[in-house]
Motif scaffolding. Structure first.
Motif, PDB file in Angstrom:
ATOM      1  N   ILE A 166      34.398  39.843  33.330  1.00  0.00           N
ATOM      2  CA  ILE A 166      35.387  39.759  34.402  1.00  0.00           C
ATOM      3  C   ILE A 166      35.577  41.102  35.088  1.00  0.00           C
ATOM      4  O   ILE A 166      35.607  41.182  36.328  1.00  0.00           O
ATOM      5  N   ASP A 167      35.697  42.188  34.314  1.00  0.00           N
ATOM      6  CA  ASP A 167      35.869  43.515  34.917  1.00  0.00           C
ATOM      7  C   ASP A 167      34.711  43.874  35.849  1.00  0.00           C
ATOM      8  O   ASP A 167      34.906  44.524  36.873  1.00  0.00           O
ATOM      9  N   GLN A 169      32.965  41.763  37.463  1.00  0.00           N
ATOM     10  CA  GLN A 169      32.886  40.707  38.481  1.00  0.00           C
ATOM     11  C   GLN A 169      31.583  39.920  38.375  1.00  0.00           C
ATOM     12  O   GLN A 169      31.014  39.485  39.384  1.00  0.00           O
ATOM     13  N   THR A 170      31.119  39.735  37.137  1.00  0.00           N
ATOM     14  CA  THR A 170      29.911  38.940  36.910  1.00  0.00           C
ATOM     15  C   THR A 170      30.221  37.634  36.185  1.00  0.00           C
ATOM     16  O   THR A 170      29.305  36.857  35.902  1.00  0.00           O
ATOM     17  N   ALA A 225      43.221  37.843  35.669  1.00  0.00           N
ATOM     18  CA  ALA A 225      42.218  38.314  36.626  1.00  0.00           C
ATOM     19  C   ALA A 225      41.404  37.158  37.206  1.00  0.00           C
ATOM     20  O   ALA A 225      41.008  37.197  38.382  1.00  0.00           O
ATOM     21  N   LEU A 226      41.160  36.118  36.424  1.00  0.00           N
ATOM     22  CA  LEU A 226      40.367  34.982  36.911  1.00  0.00           C
ATOM     23  C   LEU A 226      41.122  34.150  37.935  1.00  0.00           C
ATOM     24  O   LEU A 226      40.528  33.590  38.856  1.00  0.00           O
ATOM     25  N   ASP A 284      39.885  30.698  39.356  1.00  0.00           N
ATOM     26  CA  ASP A 284      38.690  30.327  38.589  1.00  0.00           C
ATOM     27  C   ASP A 284      39.070  29.767  37.217  1.00  0.00           C
ATOM     28  O   ASP A 284      38.390  28.881  36.694  1.00  0.00           O
ATOM     29  N   GLN A 331      42.318  38.778  31.113  1.00  0.00           N
ATOM     30  CA  GLN A 331      41.194  38.041  31.681  1.00  0.00           C
ATOM     31  C   GLN A 331      41.681  36.798  32.432  1.00  0.00           C
ATOM     32  O   GLN A 331      41.220  36.490  33.529  1.00  0.00           O
ATOM     33  N   SER A 370      30.886  33.952  35.365  1.00  0.00           N
ATOM     34  CA  SER A 370      30.416  32.771  36.082  1.00  0.00           C
ATOM     35  C   SER A 370      31.071  31.508  35.533  1.00  0.00           C
ATOM     36  O   SER A 370      30.823  31.122  34.381  1.00  0.00           O
TER      37      SER A 370
END
Length: 382
Positions: free
Chosen positions: A116-117, A119-120, A143-144, A147, A140, A122
């Motif tokens: 997540i940090d 930005q990968t 931050a998501l 998503d 996490q 999925s």
């Protein structure tokens, strides 16, 4: 620091574990299921969300807190981990990852869902793995954002845990959640009780000392002596310094974490300074600590911080009270030992019989299948 025989360490761990408060199987009002049979259960995660999932979970995507998941669920819990946010392990503590990989090579075969940090992360990879449950750290999940909702809308429950807050309440609650997820409620009870007992022991010793709170400054030493890096307010090392009886001088300026003006450190005149370090430093002057780091290297990189502009006049530097601690030993159940280490430096007489590093290694000996070798806490004075 003195070294105690491992047998005494393990006895100490067991003695603290017996201090567990009487509680239900999870403290969540749930009956423990058979380990071999999953059934729908509803529990409350650490941010107050009701989560319904088939437990113990057979297919888990794990975002963070990898060692805590293994300590609570046992090594066999990773038989049911079908996806990892691998960079959160490999990138933050690569030597720790390598240690576990050497013991359990199959870790490398677990699919990576991204970080997540970086930005990968999925959502598509998560959905393709068809997990029963996704376990995320509080940071996490936040931050998501949408998503995380996409995952839940697809019918996959998300459980949120949080060791970053560095509070006994959240450590204990997170441990019980992971106990439910892995079907190891009794083991979770034991570890949660041990952690709670260890922090209570620290608080009791400090209270009995009658000593005023020393002023403490904490900093992540990843940028080396030439440039101030993050300090901490309410969470992580800031919360640990407070639990260890310190008056955190950064607290008025930083709520969670961030850089403060160097002049504020000088004005605060801290009595002790703790720099956290790790193994994977791109900056050669950064503090080296952790798995595979020798004490000479750790001491050399720590001592260089004494030369920061203005620091020679600080009480902490004048009195030789500059210390290094392992960044990877924060935000985890084993961080009780770092709290002990900080408290021992602030209240030496009250903790004369406590060996924090031995207790850190003792925790691994009891709850994890690997044996760390390196430097995890050190003082500038050899």
């Amino acid at each position: 620091m003195p070294t105690f025989p491992e047998t005494n360490v393990i006895q100490s761990l067991r003695r603290l574990a017996t201090a567990t408060l009487a509680m239900s199987a999870l403290g969540l009002g749930l009956a423990a299921p058979s380990l071999g049979h999953a059934e729908p259960r509803t529990f409350t995660d650490v941010i107050g969300r009701e989560v319904t999932a088939d437990l113990p979970a057979k297919r888990v995507v794990l975002g963070f807190y990898f060692e805590d998941y293994m300590a609570i669920g046992g090594e066999k819990a990773f038989d049911h981990v079908v996806g990892l946010s691998r960079e959160a392990w490999v990138g933050k503590v690569p030597a720790n990852w390598a240690m576990h990989l050497a013991h359990r090579p199959s870790l490398a075969e677990i699919p990576d869902v991204g970080e997540i940090d970086a930005q990968t992360f999925s959502v598509e990879k998560v959905l393709a793995l068809q997990p029963d449950l996704v376990v995320l750290a509080d940071w996490q999940y936040k931050a998501l954002g949408l998503d995380a909702q996409r995952i839940e809308t697809a019918g996959i429950p998300v459980a949120v845990v949080d060791y970053n807050a560095q509070t006994v309440e959240r450590h204990v609650a997170s441990t019980h959640v992971l106990g439910a997820v892995t079907g190891e409620e009794a083991r979770a009870d034991e570890i949660a009780g041990f952690y709670e007992g260890a922090l209570k022991d620290v608080a009791d010793r400090i209270a009995a000392s009658g000593q005023p709170k020393p002023k403490v400054y904490m900093e992540f030493g990843n940028k080396g002596p030439s440039e101030p890096s993050f300090t901490y307010g309410k969470n992580m090392w800031g919360a640990m310094a407070t639990a260890a009886g310190g008056d955190n001088v950064a607290a008025p300026f930083v709520e969670w974490w961030g850089v403060i003006n160097p002049e504020q450190v000088l004005a605060a005149q801290p009595d002790a300074i703790f720099i956290s370090g790790r193994e994977n430093n791109a900056n050669p002057t950064a503090l080296a600590m952790g798995q595979g780091v020798g004490s000479d290297q750790a001491h050399e990189t720590l001592k260089a911080f004494e030369g920061r502009p203005g620091w020679s006049g600080l009480p902490a530097i004048r009195d030789g009270r500059l210390f290094g601690v392992y960044q990877g030993a924060s935000r985890t159940l084993s961080d009780f030992a770092m709290v002990q280490f900080i408290a021992k430096q602030l209240y030496p007489a009250a903790f004369a019989d406590v060996d924090p590093v031995a207790n850190y290694l003792g925790y691994y000996a009891k709850y994890l299948p690997v044996t760390p070798q390196g430097t995890f806490a050190i003082g500038v004075q050899k």
